[in-house]
Every structure is written in structure tokens, then in C-alpha cells.
Write an enzyme that holds these catalytic residues in place. Sequence first.
Site, PDB file in Angstrom:
ATOM      1  CG  ASP A 266      10.347 -20.477  -1.674  1.00  0.00           C
ATOM      2  OD1 ASP A 266      11.124 -21.236  -0.931  1.00  0.00           O
ATOM      3  OD2 ASP A 266      10.141 -19.265  -1.649  1.00  0.00           O
TER       4      ASP A 266
ATOM      5  CG  HIS B 247      12.500 -19.657   2.026  1.00  0.00           C
ATOM      6  ND1 HIS B 247      12.007 -19.378   0.596  1.00  0.00           N
ATOM      7  CD2 HIS B 247      12.671 -18.632   2.568  1.00  0.00           C
ATOM      8  CE1 HIS B 247      12.258 -18.064   0.473  1.00  0.00           C
ATOM      9  NE2 HIS B 247      12.868 -17.519   1.586  1.00  0.00           N
TER      10      HIS B 247
ATOM     11  CB  SER C  54      11.666 -14.376   1.706  1.00  0.00           C
ATOM     12  OG  SER C  54      12.816 -14.874   1.005  1.00  0.00           O
TER      13      SER C  54
END
Length: 911
Positions: A165, A215, A529
Site C-alpha cells: 500500500d 491509506h 480497501s
Amino acid sequence: MRSLAAVVGTLLSAGGVLGASTTRARGLLDLHANNGTVPGGFIVELSSSSTKRAADTHADFLSELDKRAAGKFTTRKKYDSPLFNGIAIRLHTPEDLISLASIPNVVAVRPIQIFQVPKTVDRRIVTSTSDADIPVGQSVHYMTGVDKLHAQGIAGKGVKVAVVDSGVDYMHPSLGGGFGPGFKVAGGYDLVGDEYTGFDNLEPDDDPRDTCIGHGTHVAGIVGMDPGNAYNVSGVAYDATILAYRVLSCWGLGSDDVYVDALLRAHADGADIITVSLGDGNGWASTSVAVVASRIAEQGRVVTISAGNDGTSGSMFFASPATGENVISVASVQNLRQHNAALRTSVEHAPIPYAVASFAGHQGMPLSVDETPIPLTAISTDPDAGDSACEPLNVDLQQQVVIVRSATKCDSDTQVSNLVDANANIILFYDQDPAYRAAYGLVVQLPVRADADFLISELAKGTPIRVTFPQDNSGVDVPDDNGGLVSPFSSYGPSNEVLFKPSVAAPGGNILSTWLIDDGSWAVDSGTSMSTPYTAGAAALILQMKGKNAAKNVRSILQTTADSIPASKDKGALPQTLAQAGAGLINVFNALNAHTEVSPAELLLNDTAHWKGSHKITIKNTGKAKQSYTISHVPAMTVISLASSKINFLADPDIKQVSAPARVKLSQSSMTLSAGQSAMFTATISAPAGVDPKLLPVVSGSIVIDGSQGDALRVSYMGIAGSLRDAQTISTSNDMLVPESGGLPAVIPVGRNESGAQRGSRNYTLTTLPRFAFTMAQGSRHVKLDLLDAAADVHSTIPDPLDSAPQTKRGFTWSSWLPESASHKSLNAAGAAAIATLGPLAEWRDLPRGGAFQRGSNFIYMEFPSQFANGTKVPFGQYKLLLRALRITGNPSKAADWDVYVSQQVGILDG
Ligand SMILES: *[C@@H]1O[C@H](CO)[C@@H](O)[C@H](O)[C@H]1NC(C)=O
Ligand SMILES: *[C@@H]1O[C@H](CO)[C@@H](O)[C@H](O)[C@H]1NC(C)=O
Ligand SMILES: *[C@@H]1O[C@H](CO)[C@@H](O)[C@H](O)[C@H]1NC(C)=O
Ligand SMILES: *[C@@H]1O[C@H](CO)[C@@H](O)[C@H](O)[C@H]1NC(C)=O
Ligand SMILES: *[C@@H]1O[C@H](CO)[C@@H](O)[C@H](O)[C@H]1NC(C)=O
Ligand SMILES: CC(=O)N[C@H]1CO[C@H](CO)[C@@H](O)[C@@H]1O
């Protein structure tokens, strides 16, 4: 409340163009590479064997390319894993693409895709705890049985989870506060550096800290943040070790040549589980990352990948790499609780939660107004009024907040427009249709009816009330009306190969987790996600308890023990289509405590042209006592994929789900098995009656096996009750994407005074060449664009959209672009080759279909090619373009399996 699904990743993805207008294409080399593919970039897979080592094949390939490539090239990556041997390169001259494919040992050439950090659906930094009875962070564990496992001390000890990520902010106190052996985040790598944009500016180093995106930090927290923090939230596997692979730069950009590297590294570093919350609506299982991820899973590691946030694009718009055959692809379910912004009132009352209802509103974000108190007015003092503001109002509501019940006698748009005409400042709706999407900015919704009743009763008593909308991040948790249902943004499968996609669902809507410590430390975010690392954490609990050899079975274990997800909160609602829900919501407690195993977990029915209806299912009693089982069929909703025009997929808000169950015959409806015994039965599934096969209905459901010791297991099926080969591939409709356009494909003249598609024949010079645009109704393995002599006797096999569409203005605003890319081995496609053409202009492999709200929307919008694919200039003359696309499952050597479109006549004159 519904939000416009965010776009995951970028566009155009898997396709490549063979040959492009060189000058224009060269210009593209200078563009910011944020357009789907790295210009000139390819991942070349090479064959290796025991006699030919990977390193040697690399050297051979590079020396061959050096000889053949006229222009320069850059070597970006070398892969010499037993799982993947190859090289990523960037060609500087489009003509060299031809050379690439003809080099010995080349197995596959795939364009390098650019990915962006997935735009999650809603994000909110949180700064205060709420007094709700179930904290928003723990409610997810109540949904999945993880709360019970945590209570038993099961939290993933001894398991390594790799997070691929934007890196991880490991300095977060709940993520260990450090990096390296002994810390929670024990290892990993930064493969990109801060500045990577997809070009040749990789700056890898060994520090994968997430300092700019957040994220990956959110994802890592969902996997394994420590309990005992201010929000009382915990990761699923807080005893697991995390490895962080940073593949997204501070620009939020990454590319799949880097992802492949990250996956192979994570595998080599001994990760038991790899989780990837990245992807791109694509539909095909053949992209580089999907292929490598699937091979890693096949080797006995768990790979979890997000289904995508393209639920509004309708069925069969599944993200790649989640398309990968052996991976666990994960859909999202709404958390039971949601975090709302809260308004304050001048009367004594707790903060009142509200949600911004506008089309672009972000759930949980405060309404963007200043904090001055504003007087509140009610349109009716009857809190149950069903007709407030249905008629024009004779009052001036300027500088007032108006509270109004969502009407039953007229639609909300009428109410909003009457209130806006009366100058209302801000509108508070209650009892609102959840599908409502206001066109005006200052509309909010009160999710708790009692709050509305309180405000109206105070106003009725004559109490003056002023309201403020604090702009800080404090808010209130409330139950989500859609809690436990599939998130509307969650992408639909199946894949174009009709693989069972998504595999399972997990909580992904309104998830509280760790965030960058420099940006608030905590955030609520939504998307697949979020559900994906949740499932990775669940897999860690399973591996801890069942041992690492169970890795290959984790998908089946989670699928067979999942809980069915209803399509709505209505009593007796059928399960949501498995094309969006997967086998169901994971139940990790059941996964570890069932006394029964059933296999297989998935029944792949394929489409009606390749229907596989008969399946043998084995039940094994793994308990210590005799068990009796009842076997039954539970159908899920059927998705009607296409509009009745029979061309394009239905997108939100028109996605149609109907109750049209498959017909299922079971060879047995019960059986009794002693401890350790197993037995088989047969399920024979036929397509449902009463649905139009031309609309490609996606049919799904489960065979449910209920055991006398309380086990409830399921075997899930999915298939298409129509033939993909019969579906038109090139879109010719005018009801998709650009409604006023008159439809694609079309030749589109450019110029200040041009506004429509070319009709009839027309002459151009090299400096005034038009554009050509098309979009796909279905994905296609192979799309070819060739030049035809204008006099050639070749005709479209699909309708010309210009014949049916009125001549109206077009809305194109995109600049010209043509992704350079793939050289593929030349066709042995007799079917397509049967037409005599002047020569190939371009071709694409594995193109996705157009999506509903995609940025770029998978349009191909290109310069009218002035060169053939091999770089030879097209001579002056009169031409037509020939566009051909192979239908899904079509046989390339059968002419009838290709859609053929012949363009308007285009003259290229000297001048
Ligand atoms: C914190 O979570 C645990 C479960 O992990 C629960 O038992 C406990 O009641 C929670 N505490 C608060 C204050 O919500
Ligand atoms: C469905 O059939 C097509 C055509 O034979 C094949 O390519 C595809 O792999 C099949 N899909 C599954 C899931 O078996
Ligand atoms: C475009 O239209 C305007 C107004 O009709 C006209 O004056 C102008 O000459 C036109 N330009 C071209 C290049 O045709
Ligand atoms: C295009 O040019 C050709 C050759 O000059 C001429 O014969 C033809 O009539 C022109 N077509 C149009 C539509 O102007
Ligand atoms: C390039 O392609 C065109 C069209 O197929 C063909 O006519 C021409 O001979 C080719 N040129 C070379 C140099 O191969
Ligand atoms: C055609 C197109 O979409 N071009 C875009 C490519 O990416 C850059 C950078 O984001 C944009 O500026 C271009 O408009």
C-alpha cells in the site's frame, strides 16, 4: 444515504495499442503519466527452465532488444522469482514495440498500468469519542465473530501479514511506535520513494513509513492495531506481525511493475498473508498483478485483494488484480454503526447527528458553512406531515434553516426546489428516502427521527431555536440503517471469465482505524480497501489456529462458513446477489468452530453457452459425534445486467435485481454422518425461467447444509443465464456515458466550430485530421483497428449509432490521447483477418468495458491515425476505419464472433 462510488485506480488499464501516431505519441512521453498506462512501458514475461536460468534469459532478452530497438529503452525492473521471470522496460520509440514481441523466450507482453491510491468513499478524521453503546470500531468485530475470538485470546500470533500500500505510519502508538525486528511493523520496503509518478523516477529505500497518504496506515490498523486506545478499537489480528511494502508515492501514484515486485518481495520475505487494497475496474484475470497474485496464492499463501469501489457501474465490472483466479477478492459490508457530523442547538439537547445529502457530500463530514447560529423554522408543525413544501411557498425563508419531512405526496426534488425558491438557507430533511440525492449543496439529513420530533415539538411550543454546524471533527456515532448490508459502492462480479467474484464480504463501510500521526491519528474511511485488510486479519486468526498449511483452504473455509447477507432490511428479503456479496459476510468464529467441512466452496456455472450445472458436493463430519444434515437451496437475487437496449450494462441508479431463482435439483435433502465420515451428493443447477438471456442475468445462490450440532455451511454458485458470446461488444448505444452525444463509435471533427460527429463523407488535411472514439459495451480480449479502402465492400455487423441518433452536440472535452503500448504477437486470427484491409493501425488486448462514472470512462479517444502500426505513413486517399472486437468467449478464428464497425468515409488530402 448513498454516496457516489469512488473511482478506484485509473482507466483503460489492460489494453495496449500497437502503433500510434508517432509524433503525437512522442508528445505523450512528456505528459504526466497519470493516464492509465506508463507511456512505452511494458512488463515482459520470459520463459525460463532448469537449463536456462532467469538471469541468462534477462541478458539474452536485453541484448536482443538492444540489437533490434532502433530507439533507446530503459530497464525498470528485473524479476527472477520462480513465480515470475521477466523484465519491465520502457521503450522510447513506439516502432520498437514490434521488435519486442518477436524476441525469443517472450511469453507475454503487458503494458505497465498506473494505479492511484484508491479514493475511498468517505473519509473523516476523528477527534472525539462518542457515547454510543457499541463503539464504532468494535461493532465490526461483533459482526464477524472476531469479538469472541479476541475474548479467547486469539489475535494472529506468529503470523506475518504483508501490507502492499502507501506504507505504514509505524510511529503510531497503536501500530507499535517503531520499525524493525521486535516491533509490530517488523519489516518491509519502500519501492517507490516520495516523488514517483510512473516515470523513471523510482527512489526505493528500506524505510516504508507512510508520511503523506494515510491509506496504508488505515489498512494496517484494520489488520493489526493494538487494543487499549482512546477509541477502544482493535485490529483483527493485533498479535500478528506486519510487513509494510510501500508502492504509492506522495502523489498517490504507483504502477503495476512495482506491485509485481512488491508481491514477489513479500513472498520471498516469508509473508503468510499478503493484502492489497488497490485495483482498477477491468474484469479480466490476465493483468500482471492478477497473474502474479494468483500464482502466489496457488503456492500456499493467502492473498486478499479489494473487489473495487465501482458498484455503481453495475455487474461484471470487477477490479483487477482482484480478478486473479486463486486470490480472495473482498466485497464490503456497511458497519452497524456510522460516524456522523453533529449539529448543536440553542436548546438543551445532545448534539444531533446529520449527514450531508448532496450528490458529492461525504458521509461524516460537516456541512461546509460558517459557525454562526442560524434560526430554525419548521414548514409544518405536524411531524408526520407528508406534503410539506410540495407546493410553492409564500414565505421568505432567507437566513433560516428549515426542517421538513421527506414528503410522501411529492418527490424530494420538488420540495427542495420550492424551498430554494423561498430562499431557504439550509434544509434539514428527516424520514428521507435513502436513495435521495440532492442537486443542491445545503441539504442535510437527520438519521434519527426522534431528533426531528424533538426540534419540531419545541418549535411548535414557540421555543426559538438556533442551530450551528461546528466545523471541527467531533461527531456522533449512530446506528446505520444499512448496517450489515452490502455497501452500494462494492463492485459486482463475476469476472469476464465468469470466475466467482467477489469471494467473500467483510466490514468496509464506516471503518475507524489508525491514520497518520501528523494528520489526526484516527480516521473513519469506507471502501473495499477496508474490508480487504479485515479479511487478511481474519485469515491470520485462521492460520494461527489451523496452522500455515491451511493457507490454501482459507478462501474455502471463509466462504463455506460465511453468513448470508440480505438484499435489504425488509422481512423475508432474499440474499443480496452473490455477484456483489460473494459467499457472504465472513464469520471467523464459525470458520474456526464448525464441526463440518463442505467442498467445493464455489460452483462455477459459467454462461449458458458453456453451462456447467451438475456439481458433486462433499460433506465431511469433522466433529466427535454423529451429525445429521439437512440440505437446501437458498437462491439470491438475480442481477439483470443489461439495459433492454441489450447493449450496455445498467449502472446506478438503474441496476436491476429481481427474484428469479435458478432451478436446483439436489440428489439428497438430508444425510447422517458418523464422526469423521464423509459423503457426496449432487446439485444440478439450471438457469432461471422468466428472465431474458439477452440481458445477461447473473444468477447466484447457495446450497445450505445445516448440521444437527448447529453448523450452517454453504456452497455458493454463480453463473450467467445468457451467452456472453451473443452479447454485442462494441458499444453503439447513445444512452451511456455521454447521453447527448449521439453515440459511439464516431469520427469526430475537431475545430472551434465543430460540434458533432461526422455524417457522410468528408475530406481533411494532415493538419485538420479528426478524432476517432469508441467505447466497449463488453470487455474484449482483442480489439483491432485497421484502415480500409473507402471502396471496400465491408459493412458493419452492428448498428451505426448515427442512424438512430438525432444530430446533437457532443460533450467531448478530453484532449487527444492514445496510450502507446503493447506489442503483441501478430494475430493468427483467421476470422478477423478474413477481411482484406490496407493494414493494421492499432490493437488492444483485454480491454475492459466502459464504466459508469469512471474518470476517462474507458473511452478510446484518439487521433485519426496517419500511420500504420509499423510506422509507415498512410498515403493520401479515401478511407474508412474498420473496428473489430472479439466477443467474450468468442473464437478468434470465427468471423461471426467478431463485432465489425465500419466508419464514415474520411479523405486525407494533401494541403
Ligand atoms: C472495549 O472493547 C472490549 C472488547 O474488545 C469490550 O469488552 C469493552 O466493553 C469495551 N470497552 C468500552 C469502554 O467500550
Ligand atoms: C467459461 O467458459 C469459457 C469458454 O470455454 C472459458 O474460457 C472460461 O474459462 C470458463 N469459465 C469458468 C469459470 O470455467
Ligand atoms: C466559425 O463560426 C463563426 C461564426 O459563425 C465564423 O465567423 C467563423 O468564420 C467560423 N470559423 C471557421 C474556422 O469556420
Ligand atoms: C473529397 O476529395 C475528393 C478528391 O479531391 C473529391 O473527389 C470528393 O468529392 C471530396 N469529398 C467531399 C465530401 O468533399
Ligand atoms: C507497413 O504496413 C503497411 C500496411 O500493412 C504495409 O503496406 C507496409 O508495407 C509496411 N511497411 C513496412 C516497412 O513493413
Ligand atoms: C487525456 C488525459 O486524461 N490526459 C491527462 C493525463 O494526466 C495528466 C496528469 O494528471 C492530466 O493533466 C491530463 O489531462
